[in-house]
Scaffold this active site. Structure first.
Site, PDB file in Angstrom:
ATOM      1  N   LYS A 208     -12.802  24.036  -9.244  1.00 13.34           N
ATOM      2  CA  LYS A 208     -13.664  24.257 -10.411  1.00 13.34           C
ATOM      3  C   LYS A 208     -15.106  24.474  -9.960  1.00 13.34           C
ATOM      4  CE  LYS A 208     -15.378  22.090 -14.590  1.00 13.34           C
ATOM      5  NZ  LYS A 208     -15.274  21.052 -15.596  1.00 13.34           N
ATOM      6  N   GLU A 354      -8.685   8.797 -14.195  1.00 10.14           N
ATOM      7  CA  GLU A 354     -10.002   9.419 -14.042  1.00 10.14           C
ATOM      8  C   GLU A 354     -10.661   9.565 -15.421  1.00 10.14           C
ATOM      9  OE1 GLU A 354     -10.722  13.479 -12.292  1.00 10.14           O
ATOM     10  OE2 GLU A 354     -11.076  12.354 -10.464  1.00 10.14           O
ATOM     11  N   HIS A 386      15.685   0.825  -6.948  1.00 12.67           N
ATOM     12  CA  HIS A 386      16.083   0.209  -5.676  1.00 12.67           C
ATOM     13  C   HIS A 386      14.866  -0.140  -4.828  1.00 12.67           C
ATOM     14  CE1 HIS A 386      20.304   1.031  -6.449  1.00 12.67           C
ATOM     15  NE2 HIS A 386      19.848   2.096  -7.086  1.00 12.67           N
TER      16      HIS A 386
HETATM   17  O1  F6P Z   1     -13.933  14.298  -7.281  1.00 14.63           O
HETATM   18  C1  F6P Z   1     -13.132  14.326  -8.410  1.00 14.63           C
HETATM   19  C2  F6P Z   1     -12.925  15.727  -8.863  1.00 14.63           C
HETATM   20  O2  F6P Z   1     -14.110  16.237  -9.346  1.00 14.63           O
HETATM   21  C3  F6P Z   1     -11.831  15.835  -9.908  1.00 14.63           C
HETATM   22  O3  F6P Z   1     -12.266  15.504 -11.179  1.00 14.63           O
HETATM   23  C4  F6P Z   1     -11.414  17.248  -9.747  1.00 14.63           C
HETATM   24  O4  F6P Z   1     -10.186  17.526 -10.349  1.00 14.63           O
HETATM   25  C5  F6P Z   1     -11.381  17.343  -8.247  1.00 14.63           C
HETATM   26  O5  F6P Z   1     -12.481  16.554  -7.814  1.00 14.63           O
HETATM   27  C6  F6P Z   1     -11.498  18.731  -7.674  1.00 14.63           C
HETATM   28  O6  F6P Z   1     -12.668  19.362  -8.098  1.00 14.63           O
HETATM   29  P1  F6P Z   1     -12.860  20.911  -7.931  1.00 14.63           P
HETATM   30  O7  F6P Z   1     -11.810  21.607  -8.691  1.00 14.63           O
HETATM   31  O8  F6P Z   1     -14.235  21.189  -8.417  1.00 14.63           O
HETATM   32  O9  F6P Z   1     -12.742  21.224  -6.453  1.00 14.63           O
END
Ligand code: F6P
Length: 546
Positions: A208, A354, A386
């Site tokens: 992201k 989270e 188990h």
């Molecule tokens: O550090 C936590 C986090 O920000 C998560 O919320 C997120 O899913 C993950 O890291 C990966 O983030 P990105 O998609 O920005 O690499």
């Protein structure tokens, strides 16, 4: 706006006094008293059936819990979320994963922008690209078809697509093998690269932010490895990226045509429905990916419109809240009785922990008099039986369980499926009923009486342990979509009741900052700073081993 403290509300106090009675209840008695209990305490929507009758509650409990949801303004907050209000207060962002699965004609705007049109424009690109890779029109730089896809991402950019590709393996393209590299541990990348051929591998860099340290390191390693076998020009056929950070992707050197955007109003752990789901579309095909979105949308519509008492996510959330707050249960164990859902507990761990692992209210007040998100963990049945089920049956903690199963299998081994479902149902029965001392004595009848009495405490099960069971007919893209959406909205409802912001994750930042510092010290780029004695000692040992 500052909400009244949860424990000061009228509905909370009504629940508190009700709980004094309910804490004494035995579920065995509740079933005996009410032959209609199963019908009364179960609900159905979007291809999912929820049986919550094996909980220590009754119709009155649910009515009181529904009052609490009303008093906490859960429905208003839900409507605000769907409408695109900026309910993620600490980041001033809308929370609109539901828009990612809304039909084309549903108008949703954020800051004056028609985001449904944006969503469908990216989906169209996901379709074109995944079709091309799957039907062999997209070729590697030496003219060969793609055989392996390596998704490089972590957290929400890994757990969702990985879990879904595994869950839908019945629908997977036979030529494509999916790999997921998330860990900064080089063993993860090493294991993936050892299994792929640079001529026929497609890398998806999924992040992201496009700044996450692990993903950036893995992306650079994959790029260097690829360039050992091919030229810079060949990169365009083998590297694509998914991110909200278009500038950073360009800087990394990925062709803008190979970039799939999404938006800051999609939380990482809610992003599998966006272009982060590209591996899913590649694996199962765009048609099934669209079914997956449609299944989630059906659940969204149910969540948006059904009365609280018949609303699956509301019920799941309220029952979970009851178990956490009034029965003192610190964790919830997720038990999918479906091997293909084996990554589902790990996926839910991020989604829930989270989101609701918070200790201040949305207004920033420290929460001192109630507990928020529980620990989420689990594994597939029957394997867990188990391993750790011993503690769940006879340990000192009470751990509510979510059993999840498909009534029909996607294989031909009917006897296996009957055995699987028998175990699933037997476990929830055992948790609920337990086994009394007298029942143990009956089992042991005929043995030496002293020996019987010695064994009775060990063989007794307290029972009265809560569980939900979620059933679907088959595990399909649509039912999986609905199942994930069910849990997303459950998390939302609980966050609203606890008055926490479920959509930020500041708690992961401190460790990231410290790791950067220590990494430089381990690499010799910076002199070891004065940490605490333990951290200094560990750094010294690692430096000595170089
Ligand atoms: O550090 C936590 C986090 O920000 C998560 O919320 C997120 O899913 C993950 O890291 C990966 O983030 P990105 O998609 O920005 O690499």
């Amino acid at each position: 706006m500052r909400q009244p403290p949860l424990t000061s509300t009228t509905s909370y106090q009504a629940l508190q006094s009700h709980a004094q009675d309910a804490q004494q209840w035995q579920m065995r008695d509740l079933f005996a008293q009410d032959p209609q209990r199963f019908e009364r305490l179960s609900a159905e929507a979007a291809g999912l059936f929820l049986d919550y009758s094996k909980n220590r509650l009754d119709g009155r409990t649910l009515a009181l819990l529904a009052n609490l949801a009303r008093e906490r303004g859960v429905e208003q907050l839900r409507d605000a979320m769907f409408a695109g209000d900026k309910i993620n207060l600490t980041e001033q962002r809308a929370v609109l994963h539901t828009a990612l699965r809304a039909p084309k004609d549903k108008q949703i705007t954020v800051d004056g922008q028609d985001i449904t049109a944006d969503v469908h424009a990216v989906l169209a690109r996901v379709k074109t690209f995944s079709d091309a890779v799957r039907n062999g029109a997209w070729l590697g730089h030496t003219g060969k078809e793609i055989t392996d896809i390596v998704n490089i991402g972590i957290g929400g950019s890994d757990l969702g697509p990985k879990m879904v590709c595994l869950a839908l393996r019945q629908f997977a393209h036979p030529r494509l093998t999916m790999h997921f590299v998330s860990n900064v541990d080089g063993h993860d990348m090493d294991a993936a690269l050892a299994r792929v051929n640079p001529e026929t591998t497609l890398f998806i860099i999924a992040s992201k932010t496009f700044t996450t340290a692990e993903t950036m390191m893995n992306a650079n390693t994959a790029r260097s490895w690829f360039l050992k076998h091919a030229s810079e020009e060949a990169l365009a056929k083998h590297f694509v990226a998914v991110s909200t950070n278009v500038e950073a992707i360009k800087k990394f050197g990925i062709d803008p045509d190979n970039m799939f955007p999404f938006w800051d109003w999609v939380g990482g752990r809610y992003s599998v429905w966006s272009a982060i789901g590209l591996p899913v579309a590649l694996c199962v095909g765009y048609g099934y990916f669209a079914d997956f979105l449609a299944g989630a949308h059906a659940l969204d519509e149910h969540f948006r419109t059904a009365p609280i008492e018949q609303n699956l996510p509301m019920i799941l959330a309220l029952v979970g809240f009851w178990n956490r707050e009034f029965l003192g249960c610190p964790s919830v164990s997720i038990a999918p009785y479906h091997q293909d859902l084996n990554r589902f507990p790990a996926y839910l761990q991020q989604l829930d922990m989270e989101s609701n692992g918070k200790r201040v209210t949305r207004a920033g007040d420290t929460i001192t008099d109630y507990a928020t998100g529980p620990v989420i963990w689990g594994d597939v049945g029957t394997n867990g039986q188990h391993a750790y089920f011993q503690l769940l049956h006879q340990g000192t903690d009470v751990t509510p369980m979510d059993f999840i199963a498909a009534l029909r299998p996607a294989h031909e081994f009917q006897n296996h499926h009957a055995a699987l479902l028998a175990n699933c149902f037997a476990q929830s029965e055992a948790f609920m009923k337990g086994k009394t001392a007298d029942e143990v004595r009956q089992d042991l009848a005929g043995q030496d009486p002293a020996e019987i009495e010695r064994l009775v405490p060990h063989k007794t099960f307290p029972g009265n342990r809560p569980s939900n069971t979620i059933l679907m007919e088959y595990l399909t893209p649509a039912t999986l979509g609905a199942l994930i959406a069910l849990y997303e909205h459950k998390v939302f409802v609980q966050g609203a009741i606890w008055d926490v912001n479920s959509y930020d994750q500041w708690g992961v930042e401190l460790g990231k900052v410290l790791a950067k510092k220590i990494e430089a010290e381990l690499n010799g780029e910076a002199q070891p700073a004065q940490h605490d004695g333990s951290t200094n000692g560990l750094i010294a040992r690692a430096r000595a081993a170089v």
